[in-house]
Scaffold this motif. Structure first.
Motif, mmCIF file in Angstrom:
data_model
loop_
_atom_site.group_PDB
_atom_site.id
_atom_site.type_symbol
_atom_site.label_atom_id
_atom_site.label_comp_id
_atom_site.label_asym_id
_atom_site.label_seq_id
_atom_site.Cartn_x
_atom_site.Cartn_y
_atom_site.Cartn_z
ATOM 1 N N LEU A 17 1.137 5.195 1.060
ATOM 2 C CA LEU A 17 0.938 5.361 2.469
ATOM 3 C C LEU A 17 1.468 4.389 3.138
ATOM 4 C CD1 LEU A 17 -2.793 6.500 2.453
ATOM 5 C CD2 LEU A 17 -0.617 7.748 2.715
ATOM 6 N N ARG A 18 2.121 3.204 2.809
ATOM 7 C CA ARG A 18 3.129 2.395 3.507
ATOM 8 C C ARG A 18 3.931 2.940 4.380
ATOM 9 N NH1 ARG A 18 4.573 -2.008 -0.930
ATOM 10 N NH2 ARG A 18 2.279 -2.722 -1.431
ATOM 11 N N GLY A 19 4.250 2.285 5.612
ATOM 12 C CA GLY A 19 5.274 3.070 6.450
ATOM 13 C C GLY A 19 6.602 3.142 5.892
ATOM 14 N N ASN A 20 7.079 1.814 5.329
ATOM 15 C CA ASN A 20 8.374 2.106 4.931
ATOM 16 C C ASN A 20 8.682 3.086 3.811
ATOM 17 O OD1 ASN A 20 8.810 -0.377 6.423
ATOM 18 N ND2 ASN A 20 8.517 -1.935 4.864
ATOM 19 N N VAL A 21 7.887 3.135 2.984
ATOM 20 C CA VAL A 21 7.962 4.203 1.910
ATOM 21 C C VAL A 21 8.021 5.662 2.459
ATOM 22 C CG1 VAL A 21 6.864 5.599 -0.133
ATOM 23 C CG2 VAL A 21 6.712 3.105 0.217
ATOM 24 N N ILE A 22 7.187 5.902 3.611
ATOM 25 C CA ILE A 22 7.338 7.120 4.184
ATOM 26 C C ILE A 22 8.690 7.276 5.017
ATOM 27 C CG2 ILE A 22 6.227 8.688 6.121
ATOM 28 C CD1 ILE A 22 3.437 7.363 5.235
#
Length: 171
Positions: A17-22
């Motif tokens: 759910l981290r922004g970078n992974v998405i």
């Protein structure tokens, strides 16, 4: 063991759910989806411009590294020697740059602007401002003066013995 499993699953959930992974997942999916479009642009638009200088197919651009490179008289292909296919590398680099530009300008840039607007709509946190170094030193000085005045006899006169002074120096 159940707590350890829940901890691992919770950590995995936070990672996903981290922004970078998405953002990375979106970039990969969109990049894969635009591969055919980008390849068509390279073959239909870029290669004809390059073809004005020679062959339309960038794969035909190559350089020989040894003196034994001899092209086949019928096909023009190198049949022996060592050669570098720099045209294929150039084609792949152009495809990458176009794909990266499409992903950035159509996905990442609008998403960043949307996030900035969402952050601007959030109320500003009225957290107390941290005291500066000078203010902290003044508080320490005042505490030392109070401690010294309260513990010494005759401290009520207001005079402060020693190097500690309450006057501000002018610089």
């Amino acid at each position: 063991m159940s707590d350890e499993k829940n901890g691992v699953l919770q950590g995995f959930k936070e990672f996903l759910l981290r922004g970078n992974v998405i953002e990375l997942a979106v970039a990969v999916v969109v990049g894969a989806a635009f591969t055919n479009i980008v390849n068509a642009v390279v073959k239909g638009v870029i290669n004809p411009f390059v073809g004005a200088l020679g062959s339309q197919n960038l794969d035909h651009y190559k350089s020989c590294l040894s003196a034994t490179c001899h092209p086949d008289p019928k096909t023009g292909e190198f049949t022996d020697g060592i050669y570098i296919l720099w045209g294929s590398v150039l084609s792949a680099a152009l495809t990458f740059v176009i794909t990266a530009a499409v992903v950035y300008f159509l996905m990442i840039l609008p998403m960043n602007k949307w996030k900035a607007r969402q952050d601007a709509k959030k109320p500003v946190d009225e957290a107390p401002v941290e005291p500066t170094e000078v203010e902290l030193l003044a508080q320490i000085r005042d505490a030392l003066i109070t401690q010294r005045n309260g513990s010494e006899p005759g401290a009520g006169s207001g005079a402060i013995p020693g190097p500690v002074s309450t006057e501000k120096s002018q610089s």
